[in-house]
Design a protein around this motif. Structure first.
Motif, short mmCIF file in Angstrom:
data_model
loop_
_atom_site.label_atom_id
_atom_site.label_comp_id
_atom_site.label_asym_id
_atom_site.label_seq_id
_atom_site.Cartn_x
_atom_site.Cartn_y
_atom_site.Cartn_z
N GLY A 250 -77.26 62.58 -29.20
CA GLY A 250 -77.91 61.60 -30.04
C GLY A 250 -77.24 60.24 -30.04
N ASN A 253 -79.50 57.03 -29.64
CA ASN A 253 -80.65 56.91 -30.53
C ASN A 253 -80.84 55.47 -31.01
OD1 ASN A 253 -82.25 59.17 -30.94
ND2 ASN A 253 -80.97 60.02 -32.55
N LEU A 360 -86.71 58.38 -31.43
CA LEU A 360 -85.64 58.78 -32.33
C LEU A 360 -85.53 60.30 -32.28
CD1 LEU A 360 -83.60 58.05 -34.60
CD2 LEU A 360 -85.49 58.32 -36.23
N ARG A 361 -84.46 60.78 -31.67
CA ARG A 361 -84.26 62.23 -31.52
C ARG A 361 -83.60 62.75 -32.80
NH1 ARG A 361 -80.90 63.86 -28.57
NH2 ARG A 361 -81.81 65.59 -27.40
N ARG A 362 -84.20 63.78 -33.39
CA ARG A 362 -83.66 64.35 -34.63
C ARG A 362 -83.80 65.88 -34.57
NH1 ARG A 362 -84.43 65.61 -39.91
NH2 ARG A 362 -83.05 64.60 -41.42
N CYS A 384 -88.61 64.63 -31.80
CA CYS A 384 -88.41 63.20 -31.58
C CYS A 384 -89.56 62.43 -32.20
CB CYS A 384 -88.25 62.88 -30.09
SG CYS A 384 -89.77 62.97 -29.12
#
Length: 437
Positions: A250, A253, A360-362, A384
């Protein structure tokens, strides 16, 4: 006084927490208090019976102590965006998709979202799901909000089932097939999608159970997945999370402080569009990615770093610097070869190599036991967020699909794409602007 930051606030003090009454009239323990545990020496005791048998029991101190920071942190339900998108990663997560039952349509969907929103608002504030004995499982009664977030989204099929096909955004067109896909249709897609995150496992489970119960006869669970991350406070300082391959995950990001963050991640307002109801919302791509850990762990650390393009110890790019140092994709070594290999995962997925495409990778990690062949069923619940998946996830995944060095060590086993509307205003429920327009 409450403290607010990034949509979160710390609630509750030793003197200011409220009490909740119990049915028996005794002083109850509020969800905003913790019962202090006994010290190490007195945490458990042994009582020896006359016959020499032993019974163990746990003791707790009678006095109460203030909630820790982790337990007292509260995410806001109402706002421009739904919580759970820019909220810091939580320690525990549940992803669950529902299908509307046959015969259920727009009216039933609206009633369901109204119920779900009411429950989510209560739980995120650290309250019980419903008042009165028997209406709440009680599993989280002793805990604070613990950064609980509940996020709702709509799948492509939701619009046909509710007679709203003309309001379905073009961004919800089906994802293309990728060569690394081994997708299980039963664990993919869905009419409705819910993401739950919290820093306490019981708080997260409580939300999952409450929402499942509220679905009632309107919707049934299609699939459900459980995930986890590092617990806040487990490291000496805040750090980027690691995935189950041990890699810092991450680093690149986009960040809310960046000037173009909103444009990249959230749908802009456009009153003239059929999907104007998505203003302030985002699109979530969800992928269950199994990591072939036995194969990965056979590689040397140096080889793993070449596959990823970053140092394993600290996440720094192989071109040098620290984790936050931008990758120098043109820098070469003494042999004239790029320090970050041409097929390294970090190079291929970088915005610089994808026309600025960003997401946005979560994610959450997952572990679902050991398979029959003895390999761990473990990996990443990849989530994402982007304003348009055809400008975010899809072009990046197409490039990864054509030559990512990481591909031999992962397998995409489930997939979904969901339209996640903007946050609900005061007095609104999530999705009201779609369902009541």
């Amino acid at each position: 006084m409450s403290k607010k930051k990034n949509g979160l606030r710390k609630s509750g003090t030793a003197a200011g927490n409220r009490e909740e009454s119990r049915p028996d009239g005794a002083g109850g323990v509020s969800r905003r208090r913790l019962i202090g545990s006994a010290g190490a020496a007195g945490a458990a005791g042994l009582v020896l019976g006359a016959a020499g048998g032993a019974t163990t029991y746990a003791t707790t101190r009678e006095e109460r102590t203030a909630l820790t920071t982790v337990g007292s942190t509260e995410a806001m339900f109402h706002g421009k965006h739904q919580a759970g998108i820019t909220t810091p990663l939580q320690a525990r997560g549940h992803l669950v998709a529902f299908d509307l039952v046959p015969g259920a349509g727009r009216k039933e969907a609206a009633a369901l979202l109204r119920r779900w929103s009411a429950v989510a608002q209560r739980l995120m504030a650290g309250e019980v799901a419903k008042g009165g004995p028997g209406h709440d499982t009680g599993v989280a009664l002793d805990a604070g909000p613990s950064s609980l977030t509940v996020t709702f989204g709509f799948g492509r099929t939701f619009f046909a089932r509710t007679g709203l096909d003309d309001r379905r955004p073009a961004a919800l067109d089906p994802l293309p097939a990728f060569s690394s896909d081994h997708l299980d249709a039963k664990r993919s897609d869905g009419d409705l999608w819910v993401q739950i995150g919290a820093d306490d496992a019981l708080v997260a489970f409580h939300a999952l159970r409450a929402l499942q119960k509220e679905a009632g006869s309107s919707a049934r669970v299609r699939w459900q997945m459980n995930g986890f991350n590092r617990t806040p406070g487990a490291t000496a300082r805040p750090m980027t999370a690691r995935n189950l391959m041990g890699q810092v995950d991450g680093t690149n990001n986009p960040r809310p402080a960046e000037s173009d963050f909103e444009k990249r991640i959230f749908v802009p307002s456009d009153d003239s569009s059929a999907s104007a109801w998505m203003a302030g919302g985002s699109y979530a791509v969800v992928r269950r990615i199994r990591m072939l850990l036995d194969d990965w762990e056979e590689l040397t650390v140096e080889r793993q770093e070449q596959v990823i393009g970053r140092r394993k110890a600290d996440g720094a790019p192989l071109s040098g610097g620290s984790e936050s140092t931008p990758m120098d994709l043109d820098r070469t070594g003494p042999d004239g070869k790029p320090l970050i290999p041409s097929n390294a995962h970090a190079r291929i997925s970088s915005p610089e190599k994808n026309g600025g495409a960003a997401m946005l990778r979560r994610p959450f990690s997952y572990h679902d036991g050991i398979s029959d062949d003895g390999t761990p069923d473990a990996g990443l619940l990849f989530v994402c967020w982007q304003a348009d998946p055809f400008k975010g996830f899809i072009p990046v995944q197409r490039k990864l699909d054509r030559g990512d060095a990481l591909s031999p060590f992962i397998r995409h086993e489930a997939s979904g794409l969901f339209a996640v509307p903007g946050g609900a205003g005061a007095g609104e429920y999530v999705g009201q602007r779609l369902l009541e327009s």
